[in-house]
Motif scaffolding. Structure first.
Motif, PDB file in Angstrom:
ATOM      1  N   ASN A  31      25.213   3.527  27.676  1.00  9.55           N
ATOM      2  CA  ASN A  31      25.115   4.400  26.490  1.00  9.55           C
ATOM      3  C   ASN A  31      23.241   4.133  27.009  1.00  9.55           C
ATOM      4  O   ASN A  31      22.610   5.409  26.363  1.00  9.55           O
ATOM      5  N   ARG A  32      22.396   3.334  27.158  1.00 12.25           N
ATOM      6  CA  ARG A  32      21.370   3.451  27.906  1.00 12.25           C
ATOM      7  C   ARG A  32      21.071   4.356  28.373  1.00 12.25           C
ATOM      8  O   ARG A  32      20.006   5.792  28.250  1.00 12.25           O
ATOM      9  N   ALA A  35      21.526   7.938  26.750  1.00 14.15           N
ATOM     10  CA  ALA A  35      21.137   8.121  25.940  1.00 14.15           C
ATOM     11  C   ALA A  35      19.419   8.764  26.716  1.00 14.15           C
ATOM     12  O   ALA A  35      18.587   9.951  26.739  1.00 14.15           O
ATOM     13  N   HIS A  54      13.614   5.134  23.555  1.00 18.50           N
ATOM     14  CA  HIS A  54      14.087   4.119  22.427  1.00 18.50           C
ATOM     15  C   HIS A  54      14.840   4.225  21.697  1.00 18.50           C
ATOM     16  O   HIS A  54      14.956   5.086  20.964  1.00 18.50           O
ATOM     17  N   HIS A  55      15.861   3.111  21.910  1.00 23.29           N
ATOM     18  CA  HIS A  55      16.568   3.357  20.452  1.00 23.29           C
ATOM     19  C   HIS A  55      15.994   2.597  19.384  1.00 23.29           C
ATOM     20  O   HIS A  55      15.471   1.641  19.168  1.00 23.29           O
ATOM     21  N   ALA A  60      21.767  -1.072  21.309  1.00 24.63           N
ATOM     22  CA  ALA A  60      22.071  -0.233  22.653  1.00 24.63           C
ATOM     23  C   ALA A  60      23.225   0.385  22.489  1.00 24.63           C
ATOM     24  O   ALA A  60      24.186   1.056  23.243  1.00 24.63           O
ATOM     25  N   ASN A  62      24.796   1.552  19.330  1.00 31.66           N
ATOM     26  CA  ASN A  62      25.235   2.242  19.167  1.00 31.66           C
ATOM     27  C   ASN A  62      24.861   3.402  19.819  1.00 31.66           C
ATOM     28  O   ASN A  62      23.828   4.209  20.283  1.00 31.66           O
ATOM     29  N   LYS A  63      25.881   4.658  19.850  1.00 26.16           N
ATOM     30  CA  LYS A  63      26.010   5.630  21.131  1.00 26.16           C
ATOM     31  C   LYS A  63      25.175   6.995  20.288  1.00 26.16           C
ATOM     32  O   LYS A  63      24.766   7.406  20.852  1.00 26.16           O
ATOM     33  N   GLY A  65      23.197   6.633  17.746  1.00 32.86           N
ATOM     34  CA  GLY A  65      21.526   6.227  17.453  1.00 32.86           C
ATOM     35  C   GLY A  65      20.355   7.487  17.775  1.00 32.86           C
ATOM     36  O   GLY A  65      20.706   8.161  18.293  1.00 32.86           O
ATOM     37  N   THR A  67      17.361   7.868  18.580  1.00 31.46           N
ATOM     38  CA  THR A  67      16.639   7.579  19.991  1.00 31.46           C
ATOM     39  C   THR A  67      14.959   8.610  19.422  1.00 31.46           C
ATOM     40  O   THR A  67      14.935   9.339  18.880  1.00 31.46           O
TER      41      THR A  67
END
Length: 91
Positions: A31-32, A35, A54-55, A60, A62-63, A65, A67
């Motif tokens: 996921n990181r 993003a 940055h989330h 991390a 939260n796909k 979310g 950023t």
């Protein structure tokens, strides 16, 4: 481990590899990376620019979310408690 000198602690690479192989850590890494790729496609970051994606919610996993792009030093400088959780700002 930024300790220098004679009494420098040795990294346990086997332990690190075991931790990184955990399913939950793999999901976080995926996921990181996702993003980061999305921000690259949008033109917000480039390879080697010294920026982190940055989330905002700190999760991390939260796909989809929110950023934002911040400098690496800013993103890696949150105060932490003894259990490595973020310390809440009291302002």
């Amino acid at each position: 481990m930024a300790v220098t000198g004679r009494n420098k602690p040795r990294r346990n690479y086997k332990k690190e590899a075991k931790f990184d192989a955990k399913p939950e850590e793999k999901k976080k890494r995926v996921n990181r990376n996702l993003a980061r790729r999305r921000a690259m496609r949008a033109g917000r970051v480039r390879k080697g620019d010294g920026k982190d994606v940055h989330h905002v919610d700190g999760n991390a996993l939260n796909k989809n979310g929110r950023t934002k792009v911040v400098s690496a030093s800013t993103n890696r400088s949150f105060k932490r408690n003894k259990k490595a959780g973020k310390v809440k700002a009291t302002a």
